[in-house]
Design a protein around this motif. Structure first.
Motif, PDB file in Angstrom:
ATOM      1  N   TYR A   1      -0.136 -20.690 -20.011  1.00 50.17           N
ATOM      2  CA  TYR A   1      -1.350 -20.324 -19.287  1.00 50.17           C
ATOM      3  C   TYR A   1      -2.608 -20.726 -20.048  1.00 50.17           C
ATOM      4  CZ  TYR A   1       1.455 -17.420 -16.170  1.00 50.17           C
ATOM      5  OH  TYR A   1       2.362 -16.976 -15.251  1.00 50.17           O
ATOM      6  N   LYS A   2      -2.532 -20.729 -21.395  1.00 52.05           N
ATOM      7  CA  LYS A   2      -3.692 -21.126 -22.188  1.00 52.05           C
ATOM      8  C   LYS A   2      -3.198 -21.808 -23.470  1.00 52.05           C
ATOM      9  CE  LYS A   2      -4.497 -16.758 -24.583  1.00 52.05           C
ATOM     10  NZ  LYS A   2      -5.465 -15.718 -24.903  1.00 52.05           N
ATOM     11  N   ASN A   3      -4.110 -22.469 -24.145  1.00 49.40           N
ATOM     12  CA  ASN A   3      -3.763 -23.243 -25.336  1.00 49.40           C
ATOM     13  C   ASN A   3      -3.125 -22.402 -26.437  1.00 49.40           C
ATOM     14  OD1 ASN A   3      -4.653 -25.666 -24.339  1.00 49.40           O
ATOM     15  ND2 ASN A   3      -6.603 -25.644 -25.420  1.00 49.40           N
TER      16      ASN A   3
ATOM     17  N   GLY B   1      -3.683 -25.758 -29.830  1.00 50.02           N
ATOM     18  CA  GLY B   1      -4.363 -26.904 -29.237  1.00 50.02           C
ATOM     19  C   GLY B   1      -3.648 -27.556 -28.067  1.00 50.02           C
ATOM     20  N   SER B   2      -2.581 -26.948 -27.558  1.00 56.78           N
ATOM     21  CA  SER B   2      -1.856 -27.550 -26.444  1.00 56.78           C
ATOM     22  C   SER B   2      -1.400 -26.475 -25.456  1.00 56.78           C
ATOM     23  CB  SER B   2      -0.640 -28.319 -26.958  1.00 56.78           C
ATOM     24  OG  SER B   2       0.024 -28.957 -25.891  1.00 56.78           O
ATOM     25  N   LYS B   3      -1.194 -26.904 -24.193  1.00 54.12           N
ATOM     26  CA  LYS B   3      -0.681 -25.996 -23.165  1.00 54.12           C
ATOM     27  C   LYS B   3       0.747 -26.361 -22.755  1.00 54.12           C
ATOM     28  CE  LYS B   3      -3.370 -24.445 -19.909  1.00 54.12           C
ATOM     29  NZ  LYS B   3      -4.314 -24.387 -18.758  1.00 54.12           N
ATOM     30  N   SER B   4       1.362 -27.310 -23.464  1.00 57.62           N
ATOM     31  CA  SER B   4       2.720 -27.730 -23.127  1.00 57.62           C
ATOM     32  C   SER B   4       3.459 -28.135 -24.392  1.00 57.62           C
ATOM     33  CB  SER B   4       2.665 -28.914 -22.150  1.00 57.62           C
ATOM     34  OG  SER B   4       3.960 -29.334 -21.816  1.00 57.62           O
TER      35      SER B   4
ATOM     36  N   ARG C   1       5.649 -14.672 -25.143  1.00 57.59           N
ATOM     37  CA  ARG C   1       6.150 -14.653 -23.764  1.00 57.59           C
ATOM     38  C   ARG C   1       5.025 -14.528 -22.742  1.00 57.59           C
ATOM     39  NH1 ARG C   1      11.873 -13.519 -23.332  1.00 57.59           N
ATOM     40  NH2 ARG C   1      11.552 -13.638 -21.103  1.00 57.59           N
ATOM     41  N   ASP C   2       3.967 -13.783 -23.086  1.00 62.50           N
ATOM     42  CA  ASP C   2       2.892 -13.589 -22.113  1.00 62.50           C
ATOM     43  C   ASP C   2       2.053 -14.846 -21.891  1.00 62.50           C
ATOM     44  OD1 ASP C   2       1.669 -13.466 -24.607  1.00 62.50           O
ATOM     45  OD2 ASP C   2       0.414 -11.748 -24.105  1.00 62.50           O
ATOM     46  N   LEU C   3       2.255 -15.884 -22.692  1.00 61.81           N
ATOM     47  CA  LEU C   3       1.560 -17.162 -22.482  1.00 61.81           C
ATOM     48  C   LEU C   3       2.376 -18.126 -21.622  1.00 61.81           C
ATOM     49  CD1 LEU C   3       0.010 -18.083 -25.951  1.00 61.81           C
ATOM     50  CD2 LEU C   3      -1.054 -16.901 -24.025  1.00 61.81           C
ATOM     51  N   VAL C   4       3.661 -17.854 -21.422  1.00 58.42           N
ATOM     52  CA  VAL C   4       4.551 -18.792 -20.729  1.00 58.42           C
ATOM     53  C   VAL C   4       4.316 -18.749 -19.220  1.00 58.42           C
ATOM     54  CG1 VAL C   4       6.956 -19.421 -20.256  1.00 58.42           C
ATOM     55  CG2 VAL C   4       6.297 -18.624 -22.540  1.00 58.42           C
ATOM     56  N   ALA C   5       3.849 -19.873 -18.678  1.00 55.81           N
ATOM     57  CA  ALA C   5       3.668 -20.010 -17.232  1.00 55.81           C
ATOM     58  C   ALA C   5       4.965 -20.481 -16.590  1.00 55.81           C
ATOM     59  CB  ALA C   5       2.537 -20.992 -16.927  1.00 55.81           C
ATOM     60  N   LYS C   6       5.610 -21.487 -17.191  1.00 51.87           N
ATOM     61  CA  LYS C   6       6.853 -22.048 -16.671  1.00 51.87           C
ATOM     62  C   LYS C   6       7.694 -22.553 -17.828  1.00 51.87           C
ATOM     63  CE  LYS C   6       4.628 -24.490 -13.037  1.00 51.87           C
ATOM     64  NZ  LYS C   6       4.562 -25.714 -12.264  1.00 51.87           N
ATOM     65  N   ALA C   7       8.988 -22.495 -17.637  1.00 49.51           N
ATOM     66  CA  ALA C   7       9.920 -23.093 -18.596  1.00 49.51           C
ATOM     67  C   ALA C   7      10.986 -23.825 -17.786  1.00 49.51           C
ATOM     68  CB  ALA C   7      10.556 -22.018 -19.486  1.00 49.51           C
ATOM     69  N   ARG C   8      11.442 -24.960 -18.330  1.00 49.48           N
ATOM     70  CA  ARG C   8      12.486 -25.728 -17.666  1.00 49.48           C
ATOM     71  C   ARG C   8      13.272 -26.501 -18.705  1.00 49.48           C
ATOM     72  NH1 ARG C   8      11.017 -30.978 -17.972  1.00 49.48           N
ATOM     73  NH2 ARG C   8       8.812 -31.495 -17.965  1.00 49.48           N
TER      74      ARG C   8
END
Length: 157
Positions: free
Chosen positions: A107-109, A112-115, A145-152
């Motif tokens: 959801y946020k950096n 320095g990265s969001k992925s 865990r509260d930063l994780v938008a999606k995992a695959r």
């Protein structure tokens, strides 16, 4: 249409159990003017086209034999794998993915990265722990865990 999905889940379960597959998901959706019943199956090591054909044939036969017909409109039946880069939708799927190469979108950096992509080494209530030797001196990353938008799952190149 959730009753269609629930009916299909009940009908397909014995078929999957017989062949040692598990159900990933069922969708019944209208697209491009037609209805599609999609059944996603999996097994350790992945499913083959032949596996999908077996389930499709047996499921189609069982659905056609039901009276009254749970799906009165015309539809296309598709049986497939959820894919090599399938989503990790819940706690159980995350824990099953320990040792696998994954992609996590945030959801946020973070740093320095969001992925991030790396091997998932641990999962707990507070964080995902990933490793990637390309991360230099700090090959381990703890992702809250509260930063994780999606995992695959991801394919490592």
């Amino acid at each position: 249409m959730s009753n269609v999905v629930e009916t299909v889940k009940q009908v397909v379960k014995p078929i999957l159990d017989e062949h040692s597959f598990y159900l990933f998901d069922v969708e019944f959706v209208k697209e491009k003017g037609g209805w599609y019943l999609r059944v996603y199956i999996d097994k350790p090591g992945g499913v083959t086209i032949d596996d999908c054909v077996v389930v499709s044939d047996e499921l189609s036969e069982k659905l056609d034999a039901l009276d009254p017909d749970p799906i009165p409109q015309a539809y296309f039946l598709e049986v497939s794998s959820p894919g090599a880069e399938r989503p990790l939708r819940n706690e159980e799927e995350l824990k099953q993915a320990i040792g696998e190469y994954i992609n996590v979108s945030l959801y946020k950096n973070l740093n320095g990265s969001k992925s991030f992509e790396g091997t998932l080494t641990a999962v707990d209530d507070d964080q995902l722990i990933m490793e990637n030797d390309k991360w230099g001196k700090n090959p381990t990353l703890k992702v809250p865990r509260d930063l994780v938008a999606k995992a695959r799952l991801a394919i490592k190149f």
